[in-house]
Design an enzyme around this catalytic site. Structure first.
Site, PDB file in Angstrom:
ATOM      1  N   GLN A 152       0.844  -1.200   0.000  1.00 31.14           N
ATOM      2  CA  GLN A 152       0.000   0.000   0.000  1.00 31.14           C
ATOM      3  C   GLN A 152       0.879   1.249   0.000  1.00 31.14           C
ATOM      4  O   GLN A 152       1.161   1.819   1.042  1.00 31.14           O
ATOM      5  CB  GLN A 152      -0.890  -0.031   1.252  1.00 31.14           C
ATOM      6  CG  GLN A 152      -1.935   1.031   1.302  1.00 31.14           C
ATOM      7  CD  GLN A 152      -3.118   0.698   0.445  1.00 31.14           C
ATOM      8  OE1 GLN A 152      -3.523  -0.445   0.351  1.00 31.14           O
ATOM      9  NE2 GLN A 152      -3.681   1.684  -0.181  1.00 31.14           N
ATOM     10  N   PHE A 153       1.326   1.680  -1.194  1.00 33.72           N
ATOM     11  CA  PHE A 153       2.207   2.844  -1.263  1.00 33.72           C
ATOM     12  C   PHE A 153       1.529   4.113  -0.769  1.00 33.72           C
ATOM     13  O   PHE A 153       2.188   5.043  -0.315  1.00 33.72           O
ATOM     14  CB  PHE A 153       2.764   3.035  -2.686  1.00 33.72           C
ATOM     15  CG  PHE A 153       1.824   3.719  -3.635  1.00 33.72           C
ATOM     16  CD1 PHE A 153       1.875   5.099  -3.800  1.00 33.72           C
ATOM     17  CD2 PHE A 153       0.908   2.996  -4.371  1.00 33.72           C
ATOM     18  CE1 PHE A 153       1.015   5.735  -4.683  1.00 33.72           C
ATOM     19  CE2 PHE A 153       0.044   3.607  -5.244  1.00 33.72           C
ATOM     20  CZ  PHE A 153       0.098   4.992  -5.410  1.00 33.72           C
ATOM     21  N   THR A 154       0.202   4.147  -0.792  1.00 32.14           N
ATOM     22  CA  THR A 154      -0.510   5.358  -0.380  1.00 32.14           C
ATOM     23  C   THR A 154      -0.380   5.651   1.112  1.00 32.14           C
ATOM     24  O   THR A 154      -0.724   6.741   1.561  1.00 32.14           O
ATOM     25  CB  THR A 154      -1.999   5.285  -0.773  1.00 32.14           C
ATOM     26  OG1 THR A 154      -2.591   4.156  -0.132  1.00 32.14           O
ATOM     27  CG2 THR A 154      -2.158   5.184  -2.273  1.00 32.14           C
TER      28      THR A 154
END
Length: 141
Positions: free
Chosen positions: A74-76
């Site tokens: 989950q890069f966010t």
């Protein structure tokens, strides 16, 4: 590294309508984010923390119950929306850095004895879950 852990009764990830990972709880869904300076040692530390963190019902850990985990990249989690109307993703590590570290988290969990399901790194994923509690916590190492 940063993870958002959700206590779940069930979680599933699908890509293009096909389920790529699924767990039935009690267990944890772990959304895992990586920044530029993270290392394999931090990935191992995060895995151990998630495995032993006493946040399941009755203050039990996944290691206590043999409970499964679902790990989804989950890069966010490293998005920054303090200014303007659009988040910036500058603090998120690029895929070439992040993917091996997320893989390390999964491998370390498995080495500890965990049953781990995963999403597909970089894919457009649909994540479904039944959050128990609801219970959600952020962990950083």
């Amino acid at each position: 590294m940063r993870a958002v852990l959700q206590r779940v009764a069930h979680a599933a990830v699908s890509v293009d309508g096909e389920i790529t990972g699924e767990i039935t709880g009690p267990g944890l869904l772990a959304l895992v984010g990586v920044t530029h300076t993270d290392t394999a040692a931090e990935a191992a530390k995060l895995a151990a923390k998630m495995w032993r963190l006493r946040i399941l019902d009755g203050e039990a850990s996944c290691s206590d119950l043999g409970a499964p985990l679902m790990v989804v990249s989950q890069f966010t989690l490293y998005g920054d929306a303090r200014k303007g109307r659009r988040p910036t993703w500058q603090a998120a590590a690029p895929g070439a850095v992040a993917e091996p570290l997320v893989d390390t988290v999964v491998a370390e969990l498995r080495d500890l004895g965990a049953h781990v399901a995963t999403g597909v790194f970089g894919a457009q994923m649909s994540v479904s879950l039944t959050n128990e509690g609801p219970f959600t916590v952020v962990v950083e190492v």
